[in-house]
Write an enzyme that holds these catalytic residues in place. Structure first.
Site, short mmCIF file in Angstrom:
data_model
loop_
_atom_site.label_atom_id
_atom_site.label_comp_id
_atom_site.label_asym_id
_atom_site.label_seq_id
_atom_site.Cartn_x
_atom_site.Cartn_y
_atom_site.Cartn_z
N HIS A 145 51.38 3.11 82.67
CA HIS A 145 51.84 4.47 82.39
C HIS A 145 53.14 4.45 81.60
O HIS A 145 53.35 5.25 80.69
CB HIS A 145 52.06 5.24 83.70
CG HIS A 145 50.87 6.01 84.13
ND1 HIS A 145 50.62 6.35 85.43
CD2 HIS A 145 49.83 6.53 83.42
CE1 HIS A 145 49.50 7.04 85.51
NE2 HIS A 145 49.01 7.14 84.31
N ARG A 198 38.92 13.44 74.47
CA ARG A 198 38.50 13.25 75.86
C ARG A 198 38.18 14.62 76.46
O ARG A 198 39.03 15.50 76.47
CB ARG A 198 39.60 12.57 76.66
CG ARG A 198 40.14 11.27 76.05
CD ARG A 198 41.27 10.72 76.89
NE ARG A 198 41.91 9.57 76.29
CZ ARG A 198 42.98 9.63 75.49
NH1 ARG A 198 43.51 10.82 75.21
NH2 ARG A 198 43.51 8.55 74.98
N ARG A 252 34.01 12.48 72.86
CA ARG A 252 33.36 11.64 73.87
C ARG A 252 32.87 12.55 75.00
O ARG A 252 33.64 13.34 75.54
CB ARG A 252 34.35 10.62 74.43
CG ARG A 252 33.75 9.69 75.48
CD ARG A 252 34.79 8.71 76.01
NE ARG A 252 35.82 9.36 76.81
CZ ARG A 252 36.94 8.78 77.21
NH1 ARG A 252 37.20 7.53 76.87
NH2 ARG A 252 37.83 9.44 77.94
N GLU A 257 32.42 -0.75 74.80
CA GLU A 257 33.44 -1.12 75.79
C GLU A 257 32.97 -2.25 76.69
O GLU A 257 33.76 -2.80 77.45
CB GLU A 257 33.76 0.10 76.67
CG GLU A 257 34.19 1.32 75.89
CD GLU A 257 34.13 2.57 76.74
OE1 GLU A 257 35.18 2.96 77.28
OE2 GLU A 257 33.04 3.17 76.87
N ASN A 304 40.61 -0.85 75.49
CA ASN A 304 41.15 -0.99 76.85
C ASN A 304 40.09 -1.54 77.80
O ASN A 304 40.30 -2.52 78.52
CB ASN A 304 41.65 0.36 77.36
CG ASN A 304 42.78 0.92 76.52
OD1 ASN A 304 43.24 0.28 75.58
ND2 ASN A 304 43.21 2.11 76.84
N ASP A 305 38.93 -0.88 77.82
CA ASP A 305 37.87 -1.34 78.71
C ASP A 305 37.23 -2.63 78.21
O ASP A 305 36.83 -3.49 79.00
CB ASP A 305 36.81 -0.26 78.88
CG ASP A 305 37.10 0.64 80.08
OD1 ASP A 305 37.63 0.12 81.09
OD2 ASP A 305 36.80 1.84 80.01
N ARG A 351 42.27 -3.30 84.26
CA ARG A 351 43.30 -2.87 83.33
C ARG A 351 44.38 -2.01 83.99
O ARG A 351 45.38 -1.69 83.36
CB ARG A 351 42.69 -2.12 82.14
CG ARG A 351 42.06 -0.77 82.45
CD ARG A 351 41.31 -0.29 81.21
NE ARG A 351 40.67 1.00 81.35
CZ ARG A 351 41.22 2.15 80.96
NH1 ARG A 351 42.42 2.16 80.43
NH2 ARG A 351 40.55 3.27 81.09
N CYS A 408 39.27 3.12 69.04
CA CYS A 408 39.96 4.25 69.67
C CYS A 408 40.73 3.84 70.93
O CYS A 408 41.18 4.70 71.68
CB CYS A 408 38.98 5.37 70.00
SG CYS A 408 37.75 4.94 71.25
#
Length: 560
Positions: free
Chosen positions: A184, A286, A322, A411, A434-435, A445, A482
């Site tokens: 974060h 999102r 998405r 992903e 990320n994934d 992650r 992305c």
């Protein structure tokens, strides 16, 4: 002079004196209360309410992603399960502060064991607990110090409430001892354009007043720098200031090869700022904000209104939406709230939507209807695709319901390895780094203890991205990025060298990535990518890429 290694966020540079963030409050003493349980419960409820209200107000001031994070923390402070647990402990004669500490600690252990999205919430619980205990003890809440002058903040890590409300007129830079590039702290620092180096373990030795250079581009904190180093850093700061005021241009390489730079957005309200920062469209919208914290899925009309707002903001531009990415790691009562041993590998993304197809059908119908009355280039993609069959299922359903351009997110390693066949069954692919990194490296992650493995620079991850890039060229289909990797200015060049045709990121990262791409031609990008692929690990890949990149700049003939 001493160099401390970490992970830089962006390309910023800062120079200033260190101010250390105070350590956490000590654990409240476990002693019998001299008040009755009813009075202690009144104290606990009052402090919980004060903290919840404070977090809500901080979120409203901060806006953006920080608002969502802080509102989630405020909900934690008044969670009925926690309040009930606190009451039970008070009935045993404990003080309010001890009962709060124990209840939050117990809940934290439970969430940590779940991993994934819920595991990440566990760290946020610590901050809420500390704030409530501080209020009960009439102590200042843990937070960012204010020494009365500009400074570089050094902390073990920052709570979302602290990162979101940093005074950017005072905080020149941020250094955390813990954390990684997807924490974060890193995400909010990138969104707020804070010069930051995270995961710099050696920063634990820094003391108040130490002079440092925070060099995010080079992943370094330089302690006790020389006069020459300070001068060079200040010149780079001035150069970045000049670049920030230059006219915004489309993303492209040095030879003019276009590389569209798009924005990752979580709501239509963020569109105007993204455009002002140079977003050429949206690479990831999102849609979870419509579904989370609801006890039912929103209807077609309700969804369509939100999608129309988004599409209307980008006339003639690409907007990639998405569909709902939720499931066992982000439980929704109307989708799937069953407990799972390993939510990250469970019923999420397209798997959850397929089990409850009516929700997917309504979302696709709403998107097609919004597209019909606007003139953006709407493209819709499915999350967590693992097989060619899933790709065919989603593409067929999307086309059936009026969506003209349907794609998938890459992903999962299986989809990357079969990318040519996957792309043969849809219109485009977008890589969620990320994934993809999480599943390639078998490292959650959102889990700090394995943050060192959650690095998209790892050659294994880059190799999978290269597979997708090759598949894109073979099929003539676009391949976007992305994930957070696209926001890393040097890694962005590598991604283009591996075959990415567009990059999408937090809007605040657009300027740095645009400037980085403009320094290199296609041959440079390919050479930098090859160097990264040939390395053995993430750190080595970044080092090798940087060396080739610097050589390419040095070898270039001076402009006439």
């Amino acid at each position: 002079m001493k160099e401390i290694q970490g992970t830089g966020i962006g390309q910023g540079v800062a120079v200033g004196p260190v101010v250390r963030m105070a350590d956490r409050l000590p654990e409240p003493v476990d002693r019998p209360s001299h008040l009755d349980a009813e009075r202690e419960e009144e104290r606990a409820r009052a402090s919980l309410a004060v903290v919840a209200d404070d977090l809500q107000r901080r979120g409203a001031r901060a806006g953006g992603a920080a608002k969502d994070v802080l509102e989630a923390q405020a909900m934690m402070a008044e969670d009925p399960t926690l309040v009930e647990d606190i009451a039970k402990r008070l009935a045993q004669g404990k003080t309010a502060e001890r009962a709060v500490f124990e209840a939050f600690a117990s809940f934290r252990e439970m969430l940590s064991a779940m991993g994934g999205y819920l595991g990440e919430r566990a760290a946020d619980l610590d901050d809420v607990s500390q704030r409530v205990v501080a209020h009960l003890l009439k102590l200042p809440a843990p937070g960012v110090p204010d020494p009365g002058h500009p400074f570089v903040l050094v902390a073990r890590d920052l709570a979302p409430a602290d990162t979101a409300t940093l005074d950017l007129d005072r905080v020149l830079g941020l250094v955390t001892i813990d954390g990684g590039p997807t924490s974060h702290t890193a995400i909010l620092a990138r969104e707020k354009s804070i010069v930051a180096v995270v995961g710099a373990a050696g920063a634990a030795e820094l003391a108040d007043g130490d002079s440092v250079i925070v060099d995010a581009e080079r992943d370094l904190v330089v302690a006790d720098p020389t006069i020459v180093q300070v001068g060079e850093a200040r010149e780079r700061i001035a150069e970045r200031t000049r670049a920030a005021t230059a006219p915004v241009t489309p993303g492209r390489l040095a030879d003019g090869t276009p590389v569209p730079l798009l924005a990752n957005l979580g709501s239509a309200a963020a569109a105007a700022e993204a455009i002002a920062l140079g977003a050429e469209g949206v690479g990831l919208f999102r849609t979870e904000f419509l579904f989370l914290d609801a006890d039912r899925a929103p209807g077609i009309t309700e969804q369509q209104a939100q999608y129309e707002k988004l599409l209307a903001a980008f006339p003639g531009r690409k907007v990639v939406v998405r569909v709902l990415d939720a499931g066992a790691d982000k439980p929704l009562s109307f989708l799937n709230d069953a407990a799972e041993e390993n939510p990250a590998l469970g019923l999420r993304g397209i798997r959850a939507l397929r089990r409850t197809e009516a929700i997917l059908r309504e979302q696709l119908t709403a998107l097609a209807a919004a597209d019909a009355v606007t003139n953006a280039d709407l493209q819709v993609m499915a999350p967590m695709i693992a097989t060619v069959e899933e790709t065919r299922y989603f593409t067929a359903l999307a086309n059936e319901l009026g969506v003209k351009t349907a794609g998938v997110m890459i992903e999962v390693p299986s989809a990357a390895l079969l990318a040519e066949r996957v792309l043969g069954a849809c219109d485009f692919a977008s890589i969620g780094t990320n994934d993809l990194t999480q599943y390639t490296m078998a490292a959650d992650r959102l889990l700090g203890t394995v943050a060192n493995l959650q690095d998209p620079w790892h050659p294994a991850v880059l190799q999978l991205i290269a597979e997708v890039g090759r598949a894109g060229r073979a099929t003539g289909k676009p391949v976007g990025i992305c994930g957070e990797a696209a926001a890393d200015p040097l890694l962005a060049v590598v991604l283009v060298g591996l075959g990415a045709t567009s990059l999408s990121m937090s809007p605040s990262a657009l300027a740095d990535v645009r400037a980085s791409l403009a320094r290199y031609g296609p041959d440079d990008a390919h050479a930098i990518a090859r160097a990264a692929l040939a390395a053995e690990g993430a750190a080595e890949a970044k080092q090798a890429a940087r060396a080739v990149a610097e050589s390419a700049i040095t070898a270039r003939p001076p402009a006439p």
